[in-house]
Enzyme design. Structure first.
Site, PDB file in Angstrom:
ATOM      1  N   ASP A  24      42.043  31.925  83.115  1.00 35.45           N
ATOM      2  CA  ASP A  24      40.648  31.593  82.794  1.00 35.45           C
ATOM      3  C   ASP A  24      39.795  32.542  83.637  1.00 35.45           C
ATOM      4  O   ASP A  24      39.611  32.331  84.838  1.00 35.45           O
ATOM      5  CB  ASP A  24      40.387  30.118  83.128  1.00 35.45           C
ATOM      6  N   ASP A  99      28.832  36.254  81.524  1.00 36.71           N
ATOM      7  CA  ASP A  99      27.390  36.554  81.607  1.00 36.71           C
ATOM      8  C   ASP A  99      27.019  37.488  80.449  1.00 36.71           C
ATOM      9  O   ASP A  99      27.617  38.559  80.294  1.00 36.71           O
ATOM     10  CB  ASP A  99      27.061  37.204  82.955  1.00 36.71           C
ATOM     11  N   LYS A 103      19.462  41.693  78.007  1.00 41.67           N
ATOM     12  CA  LYS A 103      18.519  42.822  77.890  1.00 41.67           C
ATOM     13  C   LYS A 103      19.271  44.109  77.579  1.00 41.67           C
ATOM     14  O   LYS A 103      20.311  44.389  78.196  1.00 41.67           O
ATOM     15  CB  LYS A 103      17.749  43.001  79.199  1.00 41.67           C
ATOM     16  N   ASP A 135      27.816  32.270  73.620  1.00 42.58           N
ATOM     17  CA  ASP A 135      26.695  31.714  72.848  1.00 42.58           C
ATOM     18  C   ASP A 135      25.759  32.843  72.405  1.00 42.58           C
ATOM     19  O   ASP A 135      24.767  32.580  71.724  1.00 42.58           O
ATOM     20  CB  ASP A 135      25.897  30.738  73.719  1.00 42.58           C
TER      21      ASP A 135
HETATM   22  C1  SAM Z   1      28.087  32.111  82.732  1.00 42.06           C
HETATM   23  S1  SAM Z   1      29.321  31.677  83.882  1.00 42.06           S
HETATM   24  C2  SAM Z   1      30.554  30.896  82.861  1.00 42.06           C
HETATM   25  C3  SAM Z   1      31.512  30.059  83.677  1.00 42.06           C
HETATM   26  C4  SAM Z   1      32.558  29.314  82.830  1.00 42.06           C
HETATM   27  N1  SAM Z   1      33.457  30.225  82.138  1.00 42.06           N
HETATM   28  C5  SAM Z   1      31.887  28.398  81.856  1.00 42.06           C
HETATM   29  O1  SAM Z   1      31.925  28.677  80.647  1.00 42.06           O
HETATM   30  O2  SAM Z   1      31.319  27.383  82.314  1.00 42.06           O
HETATM   31  C6  SAM Z   1      30.052  33.268  84.208  1.00 42.06           C
HETATM   32  C7  SAM Z   1      31.029  33.226  85.383  1.00 42.06           C
HETATM   33  O3  SAM Z   1      31.599  34.515  85.516  1.00 42.06           O
HETATM   34  C8  SAM Z   1      31.624  34.846  86.898  1.00 42.06           C
HETATM   35  N2  SAM Z   1      31.599  36.306  86.995  1.00 42.06           N
HETATM   36  C9  SAM Z   1      30.598  37.129  86.616  1.00 42.06           C
HETATM   37  N3  SAM Z   1      30.934  38.404  86.813  1.00 42.06           N
HETATM   38  C10 SAM Z   1      32.205  38.383  87.317  1.00 42.06           C
HETATM   39  C11 SAM Z   1      33.103  39.385  87.734  1.00 42.06           C
HETATM   40  N4  SAM Z   1      32.778  40.675  87.659  1.00 42.06           N
HETATM   41  N5  SAM Z   1      34.310  39.010  88.212  1.00 42.06           N
HETATM   42  C12 SAM Z   1      34.648  37.701  88.279  1.00 42.06           C
HETATM   43  N6  SAM Z   1      33.837  36.707  87.908  1.00 42.06           N
HETATM   44  C13 SAM Z   1      32.623  37.034  87.429  1.00 42.06           C
HETATM   45  C14 SAM Z   1      30.393  34.183  87.483  1.00 42.06           C
HETATM   46  O4  SAM Z   1      30.515  33.988  88.879  1.00 42.06           O
HETATM   47  C15 SAM Z   1      30.361  32.871  86.697  1.00 42.06           C
HETATM   48  O5  SAM Z   1      31.056  31.833  87.343  1.00 42.06           O
END
Ligand code: SAM
Length: 195
Positions: A24, A99, A103, A135
């Site tokens: 995950d 993420d 933009k 989404d």
């Molecule tokens: C929008 S959240 C989604 C979390 C989870 N998958 C959910 O759907 O609830 C994106 C997650 O990716 C992690 N993340 C972003 N860039 C990352 C990276 N380069 N390496 C590891 N984790 C990353 C963030 O810390 C965050 O917890």
């Protein structure tokens, strides 16, 4: 079950070859990883994220449930996928609500690029699954195009993720409350001999 902090100076992760390993990636507070570990006690689940505070929460959930088949890794996604995962070690990789960087000028920050997809393809075993959900319609369209162009995966097949349909992540639940739909898609890793 453990919370481990990894850096890119580490050697390849040692993963039990006899186990089905699910990843995950960007697991946040670990709701999905924990559900997966509960559902498949014989599998090893790796939950990876860059944010230590979220991983601590994830690890506490797993501890509370006395799960011994989920490891949380504090690691940057590129470092994990391109350097630390042994080739062909992952049976299913789940990337749920990464993420979206909506933009235009920030698109380069998105995780899913053609280079990243080919590193993922190296880590996923032949016959394994890549599961992507977002989404953000334009992130979805761009990712579908990149995955299908990569040539590493067979056409999209959601039967590969039917068993996790009801496992909603934290962000998916959040988007649901805002009436935003999260689309899930899955592809099967082709055998390199067939490429
Ligand atoms: C929008 S959240 C989604 C979390 C989870 N998958 C959910 O759907 O609830 C994106 C997650 O990716 C992690 N993340 C972003 N860039 C990352 C990276 N380069 N390496 C590891 N984790 C990353 C963030 O810390 C965050 O917890």
């Amino acid at each position: 079950m453990a919370l481990r902090i990894l850096s890119d100076s580490y050697e390849k992760l040692k993963l039990p070859s006899a186990k089905t390993v699910e990843l995950d990636l960007g697991c946040g507070k670990g709701i999905f990883a924990v559900e997966l570990a509960k559902k498949y006690p014989d599998n090893l689940v790796l939950g990876a994220d860059i944010m230590l505070g979220r991983l601590r929460k994830a690890n506490n959930k797993a501890k509370h449930l006395q799960l011994d088949n989920v490891d949380f890794l504090r690691v940057e996604a590129w470092c994990l996928v391109a350097r630390l995962l042994p080739p062909r070690s992952i049976a299913r990789a789940h990337i749920i609500c990464p993420d979206p960087w909506p933009k235009k000028k920030h698109k380069g920050h998105r995780l899913m690029s053609s280079e990243f997809i080919s590193r993922l393809a190296d880590a996923i075993r032949p016959g394994g699954t890549l599961h992507f959900a977002t989404d953000a319609p334009n992130y979805l369209a761009a990712t579908v195009a990149l995955i299908e162009k990569s040539g590493f995966f067979s056409p999209q097949n959601n039967a590969l993720i039917a068993d996790v349909n009801d496992m909603k992540t934290e962000f998916e639940r959040l988007w649901e409350r805002l009436d935003k739909r999260t689309e899930h898609m899955a592809w099967k890793r082709l055998d390199s001999n067939m490429l």
